[in-house]
Design a protein around this motif. Structure first.
Motif, PDB file in Angstrom:
ATOM      1  N   ALA A   1     -35.988  25.589  27.934  1.00  0.00           N
ATOM      2  CA  ALA A   1     -35.132  26.771  28.055  1.00  0.00           C
ATOM      3  C   ALA A   1     -35.592  27.969  27.228  1.00  0.00           C
ATOM      4  O   ALA A   1     -35.225  29.097  27.543  1.00  0.00           O
ATOM      5  CB  ALA A   1     -33.702  26.412  27.657  1.00  0.00           C
ATOM      6  N   ILE A   2     -36.379  27.742  26.196  1.00  0.00           N
ATOM      7  CA  ILE A   2     -36.737  28.849  25.306  1.00  0.00           C
ATOM      8  C   ILE A   2     -38.033  29.530  25.747  1.00  0.00           C
ATOM      9  O   ILE A   2     -38.783  28.991  26.560  1.00  0.00           O
ATOM     10  CB  ILE A   2     -36.841  28.383  23.832  1.00  0.00           C
ATOM     11  N   GLU A   3     -38.281  30.704  25.188  1.00  0.00           N
ATOM     12  CA  GLU A   3     -39.475  31.477  25.529  1.00  0.00           C
ATOM     13  C   GLU A   3     -40.645  31.229  24.590  1.00  0.00           C
ATOM     14  O   GLU A   3     -41.802  31.312  24.991  1.00  0.00           O
ATOM     15  CB  GLU A   3     -39.140  32.973  25.513  1.00  0.00           C
TER      16      GLU A   3
ATOM     17  N   GLY B   1     -36.253  30.404  19.375  1.00  0.00           N
ATOM     18  CA  GLY B   1     -36.934  30.350  20.666  1.00  0.00           C
ATOM     19  C   GLY B   1     -36.989  31.634  21.447  1.00  0.00           C
ATOM     20  O   GLY B   1     -37.564  31.676  22.536  1.00  0.00           O
ATOM     21  N   PHE B   2     -36.407  32.683  20.908  1.00  0.00           N
ATOM     22  CA  PHE B   2     -36.411  33.996  21.566  1.00  0.00           C
ATOM     23  C   PHE B   2     -36.626  35.044  20.475  1.00  0.00           C
ATOM     24  O   PHE B   2     -35.929  35.036  19.476  1.00  0.00           O
ATOM     25  CB  PHE B   2     -35.070  34.265  22.256  1.00  0.00           C
ATOM     26  N   GLY B   3     -37.594  35.917  20.662  1.00  0.00           N
ATOM     27  CA  GLY B   3     -37.708  37.021  19.712  1.00  0.00           C
ATOM     28  C   GLY B   3     -38.883  36.977  18.775  1.00  0.00           C
ATOM     29  O   GLY B   3     -40.026  36.905  19.204  1.00  0.00           O
ATOM     30  N   ASP B   4     -38.585  36.997  17.469  1.00  0.00           N
ATOM     31  CA  ASP B   4     -39.589  37.238  16.439  1.00  0.00           C
ATOM     32  C   ASP B   4     -40.640  36.147  16.285  1.00  0.00           C
ATOM     33  O   ASP B   4     -41.773  36.438  15.930  1.00  0.00           O
ATOM     34  CB  ASP B   4     -38.920  37.444  15.080  1.00  0.00           C
ATOM     35  N   TYR B   5     -40.274  34.903  16.492  1.00  0.00           N
ATOM     36  CA  TYR B   5     -41.238  33.814  16.299  1.00  0.00           C
ATOM     37  C   TYR B   5     -42.198  33.762  17.483  1.00  0.00           C
ATOM     38  O   TYR B   5     -41.798  33.813  18.632  1.00  0.00           O
ATOM     39  CB  TYR B   5     -40.530  32.474  16.126  1.00  0.00           C
ATOM     40  N   LYS B   6     -43.481  33.659  17.166  1.00  0.00           N
ATOM     41  CA  LYS B   6     -44.517  33.635  18.203  1.00  0.00           C
ATOM     42  C   LYS B   6     -45.008  32.218  18.486  1.00  0.00           C
ATOM     43  O   LYS B   6     -45.783  32.011  19.418  1.00  0.00           O
ATOM     44  CB  LYS B   6     -45.696  34.526  17.802  1.00  0.00           C
ATOM     45  N   GLY B   7     -44.572  31.253  17.686  1.00  0.00           N
ATOM     46  CA  GLY B   7     -44.966  29.877  17.925  1.00  0.00           C
ATOM     47  C   GLY B   7     -44.107  28.905  17.149  1.00  0.00           C
ATOM     48  O   GLY B   7     -43.595  29.222  16.068  1.00  0.00           O
TER      49      GLY B   7
ATOM     50  N   ILE C   1     -50.220  34.605  23.761  1.00  0.00           N
ATOM     51  CA  ILE C   1     -49.314  33.535  23.357  1.00  0.00           C
ATOM     52  C   ILE C   1     -48.394  33.199  24.522  1.00  0.00           C
ATOM     53  O   ILE C   1     -47.780  34.052  25.136  1.00  0.00           O
ATOM     54  CB  ILE C   1     -48.531  33.915  22.099  1.00  0.00           C
ATOM     55  N   GLY C   2     -48.323  31.929  24.800  1.00  0.00           N
ATOM     56  CA  GLY C   2     -47.514  31.458  25.900  1.00  0.00           C
ATOM     57  C   GLY C   2     -48.247  31.425  27.220  1.00  0.00           C
ATOM     58  O   GLY C   2     -47.713  30.991  28.225  1.00  0.00           O
ATOM     59  N   PHE C   3     -49.507  31.887  27.238  1.00  0.00           N
ATOM     60  CA  PHE C   3     -50.290  31.919  28.468  1.00  0.00           C
ATOM     61  C   PHE C   3     -50.394  30.525  29.074  1.00  0.00           C
ATOM     62  O   PHE C   3     -50.727  29.564  28.413  1.00  0.00           O
ATOM     63  CB  PHE C   3     -51.694  32.464  28.171  1.00  0.00           C
ATOM     64  N   GLY C   4     -50.085  30.434  30.363  1.00  0.00           N
ATOM     65  CA  GLY C   4     -50.308  29.192  31.100  1.00  0.00           C
ATOM     66  C   GLY C   4     -49.303  28.100  30.849  1.00  0.00           C
ATOM     67  O   GLY C   4     -49.569  26.959  31.172  1.00  0.00           O
ATOM     68  N   ILE C   5     -48.157  28.412  30.260  1.00  0.00           N
ATOM     69  CA  ILE C   5     -47.165  27.371  30.031  1.00  0.00           C
ATOM     70  C   ILE C   5     -45.862  27.729  30.716  1.00  0.00           C
ATOM     71  O   ILE C   5     -45.608  28.867  31.063  1.00  0.00           O
ATOM     72  CB  ILE C   5     -46.919  27.124  28.530  1.00  0.00           C
ATOM     73  N   LYS C   6     -45.049  26.730  30.861  1.00  0.00           N
ATOM     74  CA  LYS C   6     -43.713  26.854  31.451  1.00  0.00           C
ATOM     75  C   LYS C   6     -43.835  27.531  32.775  1.00  0.00           C
ATOM     76  O   LYS C   6     -43.128  28.166  33.337  1.00  0.00           O
ATOM     77  CB  LYS C   6     -42.741  27.511  30.514  1.00  0.00           C
TER      78      LYS C   6
END
Length: 150
Positions: free
Chosen positions: A89-91, A62-68, A145-150
């Motif tokens: 909790a993760i990014e 949930g943090f770092g290398d993985y993009k999805g 990636i991650g746009f508009g979430i959390k």
């Protein structure tokens, strides 16, 4: 781009379990097809029947290398506050997937404890639900990636 597919309880039985709902293909066979269809993505796969193990894997990726993360939490979708908290909790963005149309099944399956913390939910397209989630990640530019979430 590194993407992981996480499958929860009983999904290790795909191909043998309730074929009228889940089909007759094993996930391992389907995963090989996905790797061939998405050569630009670095795909990995993890399955566990244990809630804590799935949470540990979410923390690990949930943090770092993985993009999805593409996550079919199975029945934990409807019951696990702990998995919901881990996703929150993760990014790394998470797309919730389901093989069956959960809204056409028992009423308890209509509620997701996870959806509020996921980028989106894909359900009801059989194993192709995973392909649709991969297409989502494949089409995003890295900064989106991650746009508009959390």
């Amino acid at each position: 781009m590194k993407i992981i597919i996480l499958n929860g309880p009983n999904l290790n039985l795909l191909g043998t379990r309730e074929k009228s709902v889940y089909g007759s293909r094993s996930f391992e066979d389907y995963f090989e097809e996905l790797k061939e269809a998405f050569p630009a993505l670095e795909l990995s796969y993890f399955q566990s029947n244990t809630e804590g193990t799935l949470i540990d894997k979410l923390h690990e990726v949930g943090f770092g290398d993985y993009k999805g993360i593409i996550f079919n939490a199975g029945a934990y979708t409807h019951t696990s506050v702990a998995i919901s908290d881990a996703i929150k909790a993760i990014e790394t963005p998470v797309v919730e997937v389901h093989i069956s149309n959960v809204y056409a099944r028992e009423a308890f399956r209509h509620k997701s404890m996870l959806a509020a913390y996921c980028t989106g939910v894909i359900a009801g397209f059989g194993l192709e639900s995973y392909r649709l989630a991969l297409q989502y990640f494949e089409r995003l530019k890295p900064k989106q990636i991650g746009f508009g979430i959390k």
